[in-house]
Design a protein around this motif. Structure first.
Motif, PDB file in Angstrom:
ATOM      1  N   VAL A 197       2.623   2.377   7.987  1.00  0.00           N
ATOM      2  CA  VAL A 197       3.384   1.530   7.058  1.00  0.00           C
ATOM      3  C   VAL A 197       3.612   0.141   7.655  1.00  0.00           C
ATOM      4  O   VAL A 197       3.438  -0.892   6.987  1.00  0.00           O
ATOM      5  CB  VAL A 197       4.727   2.205   6.715  1.00  0.00           C
ATOM      6  N   GLY A 198       4.006   0.098   8.941  1.00  0.00           N
ATOM      7  CA  GLY A 198       4.248  -1.195   9.572  1.00  0.00           C
ATOM      8  C   GLY A 198       3.003  -2.050   9.649  1.00  0.00           C
ATOM      9  O   GLY A 198       3.058  -3.270   9.384  1.00  0.00           O
ATOM     10  N   ALA A 199       1.863  -1.440  10.000  1.00  0.00           N
ATOM     11  CA  ALA A 199       0.618  -2.202  10.054  1.00  0.00           C
ATOM     12  C   ALA A 199       0.214  -2.693   8.665  1.00  0.00           C
ATOM     13  O   ALA A 199      -0.321  -3.804   8.521  1.00  0.00           O
ATOM     14  CB  ALA A 199      -0.497  -1.336  10.650  1.00  0.00           C
ATOM     15  N   THR A 200       0.482  -1.890   7.638  1.00  0.00           N
ATOM     16  CA  THR A 200       0.169  -2.322   6.266  1.00  0.00           C
ATOM     17  C   THR A 200       1.032  -3.505   5.855  1.00  0.00           C
ATOM     18  O   THR A 200       0.547  -4.453   5.232  1.00  0.00           O
ATOM     19  CB  THR A 200       0.379  -1.155   5.282  1.00  0.00           C
ATOM     20  N   LEU A 210       2.775  -4.072   1.321  1.00  0.00           N
ATOM     21  CA  LEU A 210       2.878  -2.723   0.774  1.00  0.00           C
ATOM     22  C   LEU A 210       2.321  -2.605  -0.640  1.00  0.00           C
ATOM     23  O   LEU A 210       2.037  -1.511  -1.112  1.00  0.00           O
ATOM     24  CB  LEU A 210       4.345  -2.270   0.785  1.00  0.00           C
ATOM     25  N   LYS A 211       2.173  -3.717  -1.338  1.00  0.00           N
ATOM     26  CA  LYS A 211       1.611  -3.655  -2.689  1.00  0.00           C
ATOM     27  C   LYS A 211       0.143  -3.252  -2.683  1.00  0.00           C
ATOM     28  O   LYS A 211      -0.372  -2.780  -3.701  1.00  0.00           O
ATOM     29  CB  LYS A 211       1.776  -5.011  -3.374  1.00  0.00           C
ATOM     30  N   ASN A 212      -0.521  -3.448  -1.572  1.00  0.00           N
ATOM     31  CA  ASN A 212      -1.928  -3.059  -1.470  1.00  0.00           C
ATOM     32  C   ASN A 212      -1.991  -1.576  -1.113  1.00  0.00           C
ATOM     33  O   ASN A 212      -1.994  -1.184   0.040  1.00  0.00           O
ATOM     34  CB  ASN A 212      -2.638  -3.897  -0.401  1.00  0.00           C
ATOM     35  N   ARG A 213      -2.043  -0.737  -2.158  1.00  0.00           N
ATOM     36  CA  ARG A 213      -1.957   0.705  -1.956  1.00  0.00           C
ATOM     37  C   ARG A 213      -3.171   1.273  -1.236  1.00  0.00           C
ATOM     38  O   ARG A 213      -3.072   2.254  -0.504  1.00  0.00           O
ATOM     39  CB  ARG A 213      -1.798   1.396  -3.321  1.00  0.00           C
ATOM     40  N   GLY A 263     -11.667  -0.554  -0.584  1.00  0.00           N
ATOM     41  CA  GLY A 263     -12.050  -1.322  -1.763  1.00  0.00           C
ATOM     42  C   GLY A 263     -12.359  -2.759  -1.407  1.00  0.00           C
ATOM     43  O   GLY A 263     -13.158  -3.041  -0.501  1.00  0.00           O
ATOM     44  N   TYR A 264     -11.689  -3.700  -2.087  1.00  0.00           N
ATOM     45  CA  TYR A 264     -11.889  -5.116  -1.786  1.00  0.00           C
ATOM     46  C   TYR A 264     -11.179  -5.553  -0.500  1.00  0.00           C
ATOM     47  O   TYR A 264     -11.388  -6.659  -0.023  1.00  0.00           O
ATOM     48  CB  TYR A 264     -11.379  -5.980  -2.944  1.00  0.00           C
TER      49      TYR A 264
END
Length: 507
Positions: A245-248, A254-257, A309-310
């Motif tokens: 979670v922290g790296a994301t 966090l919006k980039n699921r 994905g992208y």
């Protein structure tokens, strides 16, 4: 670029050649290598003098001795290095190999820790310029930088080694309530300063950290964690998920699921690997650990590419970071498992001198713990001293970059602060930091002479100091060969990294 690199290699070779000649002449004229034998009353004094003259080639003119050394170095091109013998007749190439291995083991970890935490602290203090945490960190970093190495080493030995060993040897090692309260207060104050926010948020952060400390430390006493440490699958999973979670948050938001799911899937597979490799890692070797590490990184990259994905690049980085964290936690769990048996062997685990326990025999993890505890104090000392320069250079560079037009343009376009700091400001501020990193690592390869002497490490610094004291050019020149070459190569590497970080430099 190739022409530039070749030109730099040519000029660097001439610099090394001239410096080696100067150092050789200075070393052989710095004293009398036969002084101790001339003052000896031994019956075979004359034989010992003749033997040393033969070993060191003292019956030859200085330029012939230097040419012999240079010829031996030239054989390194074909893999047959001959660096001569020291005054005792030992091959210097063998001494150099042992000294270099000892020094690299000592300084690499300290340098990496100082780089990572120094850069992070520099970014934080630049973002919070002139805040309370900026002033506190500035005071602490300059204090650590100004500490005399020998005095700081004595303090570490007294409180972190002898004090901890005495506490661990007591019948009931535990945390007293005054200690728990002080630790809770310090942790709460530090955490609320780092997270910042309004007064209400700071208060809740402080209270949360304080209450957690007052609950966690007595619970660790109840578990007898000092003698029987453990993580367990629950803690490993929670820390792995937190890392994902922290790296994301830092890498994509966090919006980039897709990126988040890549990290979480890697954390779950890490838990599966914890059980799947438990028997394999019971008493492994370095080859097994290396193979498992390569497999883990490969799987993480595959997950990032499939799930991203992208955002494949960000997903891959998050997935790899999570895999590294999970792998590290699994290794720590196995070290914790071996800690009680290691305590039975050594008794007092935190060592104050030497690089390993003589004639130590144990399992792979017990040997790992032995070398790690020997490494603890000098690593902390070198990291604290180096931390100041990295944090201050990073802070200054970040503040300079933050005033540039493209940073204001990025904010005006509506980019969030995370993207502005990490993708725009931080990358451009790395250029001057790259120079410091390259030269610092090259310098540390030469050995921390005082640190090695205080902690009894037989490394590059010890090799150089002994050569000078004995007026023996062979060890001194071996030291110069390694450190001088490292300085040239890392200087060249810094120039190449400039072009990677800033495409304008390539022109």
């Amino acid at each position: 670029m190739l022409k530039f690199i070749l030109r730099r290699f040519g000029s660097s070779f001439l610099v090394l050649l001239g410096a080696s000649l100067l150092l050789y002449v200075l070393t052989i004229n710095s004293g009398d290598p036969l002084k101790d034998l001339r003052e000896s009353n031994a019956d075979n004094r004359e034989y010992l003098i003749e033997q040393r003259i033969d070993f060191m080639g003292l019956d030859q003119p200085w330029y012939a001795r230097y040419w012999d050394w240079l010829t031996g170095v030239g054989k390194c091109v074909i893999g047959q290095c001959d660096l001569g013998t020291n005054r005792s007749g030992q091959q210097v190439i063998d001494l150099l190999g042992l000294a270099a291995a000892s020094t690299l083991r000592l300084v690499v970890l300290a340098t990496v820790i100082a780089m990572v935490f120094g850069v992070l602290i520099g970014i934080l203090t630049a973002i919070r310029q002139y805040s309370g945490i900026d002033y506190v960190v500035t005071f602490l970093t300059f204090m650590f930088f100004s500490l005399p190495v020998f005095w700081a080493a004595v303090l570490l030995k007294e409180y972190l080694a002898i004090g901890f060993n005495d506490w661990l040897a007591s019948p009931d090692p535990g945390f007293s309530w005054p200690t728990i309260i002080v630790v809770g207060l310090v942790l709460g104050l530090a955490l609320q300063a780092v997270l910042a926010g309004n007064a209400r948020r700071r208060l809740f952060t402080f209270l949360g950290a304080f209450v957690f400390t007052c609950a966690a430390l007595p619970y660790m006493d109840w578990l007898n964690f000092a003698r029987y440490p453990q993580l367990g699958p629950v803690v490993i999973t929670l820390v792995g998920v937190a890392a994902a979670v922290g790296a994301t948050v830092l890498g994509a938001g966090l919006k980039n699921r897709r990126v988040l799911y890549a990290g979480l899937i890697t954390a779950v597979l890490g838990l599966v690997a914890y059980y799947a490799t438990y028997g394999l890692l019971w008493d492994p070797n370095w080859l097994i650990i290396l193979i498992l590490a390569v497999v883990a990184i490969g799987v993480a990259i595959a997950i990032g590419r499939l799930m991203g994905g992208y955002s494949k690049g960000a997903a891959t980085l998050v997935s790899v970071f999570t895999a590294v964290v999970m792998g590290g936690l699994i290794i720590v769990e196995h070290l914790f498992r071996s800690w009680p048996s290691y305590l039975e062997i050594v008794g007092r685990p935190i060592a104050t001198i030497g690089s390993e326990t003589p004639n130590f025999t144990g399992t792979f993890w017990e040997d790992f713990l032995d070398k790690g505890t020997q490494l603890l104090l000098p690593t902390i000392l070198l990291a604290l001293i180096s931390l100041a320069s990295y944090s201050r250079y990073t802070r200054a560079s970040m503040l300079e970059v933050s005033q540039q037009d493209y940073i204001r343009t990025a904010r005006a376009k509506g980019l969030n602060e995370r993207q502005v700091i990490l993708k725009h400001a931080f990358r451009n501020s790395l250029i001057p930091i790259t120079t410091i990193m390259a030269f610092d690592f090259a310098g540390l390869i030469g050995g921390a002479v005082i640190t090695e002497q205080v902690f009894g490490w037989k490394g590059m610094g010890e090799l150089f100091r002994t050569g000078l004291e004995q007026v023996d050019p062979a060890p001194v020149m071996a030291f110069f060969l390694v450190t001088g070459t490292a300085a040239v190569l890392f200087n060249l590497l810094a120039d190449i990294l400039y072009a990677v970080l800033d495409p304008r430099i390539r022109v």
